[in-house]
Design an enzyme around this catalytic site. Sequence first.
Site, mmCIF file in Angstrom:
data_model
loop_
_atom_site.group_PDB
_atom_site.id
_atom_site.type_symbol
_atom_site.label_atom_id
_atom_site.label_comp_id
_atom_site.label_asym_id
_atom_site.label_seq_id
_atom_site.Cartn_x
_atom_site.Cartn_y
_atom_site.Cartn_z
ATOM 1 C CB SER A 182 20.524 -55.827 5.505
ATOM 2 O OG SER A 182 20.292 -54.519 5.037
ATOM 3 C CG ASP A 391 26.457 -51.242 8.526
ATOM 4 O OD1 ASP A 391 26.158 -50.253 7.831
ATOM 5 O OD2 ASP A 391 25.617 -52.124 8.805
ATOM 6 C CG HIS A 416 25.097 -53.155 5.316
ATOM 7 N ND1 HIS A 416 24.402 -53.021 6.495
ATOM 8 C CD2 HIS A 416 24.195 -53.606 4.400
ATOM 9 C CE1 HIS A 416 23.145 -53.372 6.303
ATOM 10 N NE2 HIS A 416 22.996 -53.732 5.045
#
Length: 533
Positions: A182, A391, A416
Amino acid sequence: MAILLEEIIRSVEAFLKLKNSTQKPYVDPNLDPVLLVPGIAGSILNAVDHDSGKEERVWVRIFGADHEFRTKMWSRFDPSSGKTISLDPKTSIVVPQERAGLLAIDVLDPDLIVGRESVFYFHEMITEMLGWGFEEGKTLFGFGYDFRQSNRLQEAMDLFAKKLESVYKASGEKKINVISHSMGGLLVKCFMSLHSDIFEKYVQNWIAIAAPFRGAPGYITSTLLNGMSFVNGWEQNFFVSKWSMHQLLIECPSIYELMCCPYFKWELPPVLELWREKESNEGVGTSGVVLESYRSLESLEVFTKSLCDNKADYCGEPIDLPFNWKIMEWAHETKRVLHNAKLPPKVKFYNIYGTNLATPHSVCYGNEKMPVKDLTDLRYFQPTYICVDGDGTVPVESSMADGLEAVARVGVPGEHRGILNDHRVFRMLKQWLNVGEPDPFYNPINDYVILPTTFEMEEHHENGVEVASVKESWDIISDDNNNNASTVSSISVSRPGDDENPQAEARATLTVHPQGDGRQHVELNAVSVSVDA
């Protein structure tokens, strides 16, 4: 009903771990070191009392979370340094460094027992990699950081440089494999852009997972206007409230750096839409409803007006927390740094991104029957998302647009954070990290993985009856060669019906086939049935 099947699968996985728990941890001294870098909110943060030196965890904690969060984590941005500084003058925020930095990014609330999975971050990946032969402090390391801060803050860049050097030395001067998740990908890319020589000296591979290279437009728009929740389910009742989180994030450079990149040529540019009540030209007292649309730069005016009177109460003192244009200017420079990043010649880059989930892209507030009359009320409206593939947090278009020369870009269906525990991702990591023997099932030409094990799931629903079946298999390699007979076991789980959930029952058969040389093939066949009341 899917919950029952999940319980069965977890029971089997626990059984398999117990079956091999007597083995000593396997350590492969030939592995190159790995450094794990988390995303936003992915590091434990402690508050250190300046007088007593006592440390107290303020992120993440479930019980007593909201009060400690507001007291110790709320901060104000200092434009002279680019740093957001805690309002509490008696404490400082630090990241725990135990277990070679892994403690801070493993289980974010180690005290939580029930529902512990909700605060896992890199936990499953760390466990998996230890099983591959990695060793904490010698070939496996973590880099936690204060995620409130800018991804290019000089203090963070210095700490990352120091971490790279320490990992390099601890592993016997072997070059490092960096795995980011991320927003951690933005921090790594900022460092690579600003300190390319150091990055090339210590790093051989960088694997970015679910990185928002061009922002997370829909998710961040609603975050700036409404706040966000990091924990779902019953734990929300004990966790930091969306309002408390909102008041923190409005002063966090990292959030502004995750906004939509306005200079990227989106296939469909993200927008902020508002149903507004406007006075009609037909006469005084008459009005109509119109749908207004704002692109990324235009939407900044909406943020400014909607948050113009945003305030927080800190220890009895009111604090103005409007949309921060100083942070916006800082974030603009960060995007320039990210745009100018180049991959050093000796470093290989891989990109894994999540797919197959509806992901916020554009955001709409209000509707024809309930339009937005005053922009200062916008924070009280529930957003409606216009979604694209991604996601669930980062659109595919953003994750793929790394702007670098990648060895491979691979889309994996998944959520995610959940993608960090995906068996397909693990198989790719083993291949790219050169763990064990080369995988004959990996296809580097098409950039995808064919699993040698099986996972199949089917669902049918008709006349109030829902049936789901799962077939999964594993291969286990151990030193136990004493058991040469096949074994068959059964598992059953049931749940009585109530006003909210239908009656459901699940049954499974587990078969273990010895294959010789310590290899065992395990097959699970499960079926569940639920009947609507």
